[in-house]
Design a protein around this motif. Sequence first.
Motif, PDB file in Angstrom:
ATOM      1  N   LEU A  98      47.149  63.072 -36.212  1.00 52.35           N
ATOM      2  CA  LEU A  98      47.666  63.547 -37.497  1.00 52.35           C
ATOM      3  C   LEU A  98      47.795  65.062 -37.527  1.00 52.35           C
ATOM      4  O   LEU A  98      48.792  65.611 -38.002  1.00 52.35           O
ATOM      5  CB  LEU A  98      46.730  63.103 -38.622  1.00 52.35           C
ATOM      6  CG  LEU A  98      47.161  61.831 -39.344  1.00 52.35           C
ATOM      7  CD1 LEU A  98      46.035  61.306 -40.213  1.00 52.35           C
ATOM      8  CD2 LEU A  98      48.404  62.106 -40.186  1.00 52.35           C
TER       9      LEU A  98
ATOM     10  N   PHE B  94      51.732  64.514 -41.082  1.00 46.63           N
ATOM     11  CA  PHE B  94      51.764  63.142 -41.606  1.00 46.63           C
ATOM     12  C   PHE B  94      53.136  62.472 -41.441  1.00 46.63           C
ATOM     13  O   PHE B  94      53.235  61.318 -41.041  1.00 46.63           O
ATOM     14  CB  PHE B  94      51.355  63.109 -43.087  1.00 46.63           C
ATOM     15  CG  PHE B  94      51.408  61.717 -43.652  1.00 46.63           C
ATOM     16  CD1 PHE B  94      50.391  60.813 -43.379  1.00 46.63           C
ATOM     17  CD2 PHE B  94      52.494  61.297 -44.421  1.00 46.63           C
ATOM     18  CE1 PHE B  94      50.453  59.506 -43.860  1.00 46.63           C
ATOM     19  CE2 PHE B  94      52.560  59.989 -44.906  1.00 46.63           C
ATOM     20  CZ  PHE B  94      51.536  59.097 -44.626  1.00 46.63           C
TER      21      PHE B  94
ATOM     22  N   TRP C 148      53.862  61.419 -37.866  1.00 45.86           N
ATOM     23  CA  TRP C 148      52.887  60.377 -37.507  1.00 45.86           C
ATOM     24  C   TRP C 148      53.264  59.054 -38.173  1.00 45.86           C
ATOM     25  O   TRP C 148      53.217  57.993 -37.566  1.00 45.86           O
ATOM     26  CB  TRP C 148      51.475  60.809 -37.933  1.00 45.86           C
ATOM     27  CG  TRP C 148      50.461  59.743 -37.724  1.00 45.86           C
ATOM     28  CD1 TRP C 148      49.779  59.454 -36.561  1.00 45.86           C
ATOM     29  CD2 TRP C 148      50.043  58.756 -38.684  1.00 45.86           C
ATOM     30  NE1 TRP C 148      48.963  58.361 -36.744  1.00 45.86           N
ATOM     31  CE2 TRP C 148      49.103  57.905 -38.041  1.00 45.86           C
ATOM     32  CE3 TRP C 148      50.368  58.508 -40.019  1.00 45.86           C
ATOM     33  CZ2 TRP C 148      48.496  56.842 -38.689  1.00 45.86           C
ATOM     34  CZ3 TRP C 148      49.755  57.436 -40.660  1.00 45.86           C
ATOM     35  CH2 TRP C 148      48.820  56.626 -39.992  1.00 45.86           C
TER      36      TRP C 148
END
Length: 258
Positions: free
Chosen positions: A71, A76, A79
């Motif tokens: 992460l 975010f 990911w």
Amino acid sequence: MKIRTIQTGSTLVSNAVPNRATHRFTYAYTGLFQRRSKRIEVPVKCFYVTVGTHHILVDAGWSKIVRTRPLKHLGFGLWYASEPVMAEGEAACEQLAGQPIDAILMTHLDCDHISGLHDFNNIDTYTSAEEIAYARQKRVRYGKLTRGLTFHTINFTSDNDAPFGKSADLFGDATVFAYLTPTHSAGSVIYKIVDGNKFALIVGDNGYMQDSWLQGLLPGPLYNADNMRKCLAWIKGQSLNPDCLGIFCAHDTRMLNI
Ligand SMILES: [Zn+2]
């Protein structure tokens, strides 16, 4: 020439990533509004090439960092869209420990191709100026992974035989040619590795997998759909040339080595 496929783990993605026809929503490849349990696992590959006097890595796959801090490394958004999976020892830097690498050639700068660059130091790395500009413009797609990396830009010249009219003889010795292909991204590049009459193509995500160019399947992320169709047809044509030793795609399930 020798080309060794290096699989740096895999990524969990929407099935719209390799084939956008699976969904109607344009941004389905991000995985938005889809169950994570329906994700498919696709391999993430890079290629170790020996040709003439050169030892080259084409793309860099996932970094070893994704095993411990995915992460933080990806952020975010990246990911979420393409979750990395990688076992101990699978990073390119681990699989190629002790092998010479004179240059790293990028097909484009998406996260699953440049992440592994963070494991290497002081190796000349090449991409197109078009891709650098596009990555600066498309922050959501490219994230922050280009930070801290430096690139040489490829000097393209006009070439009527190139699929989009621009090529470069990268080392000036006719062993590695770069073709600009504004398809998957604005500055995507295909590399042609040449040894005598024989050649191989490393196509990155121009042809996400073998079925892409065999069946003309368009991937999820696209810069220009018409260009991608044209490029896939060009790759298919090249594959039929008896001097073609192989077409290497970044996310193919085949482990092709020549
Ligand atoms: Zn990719």
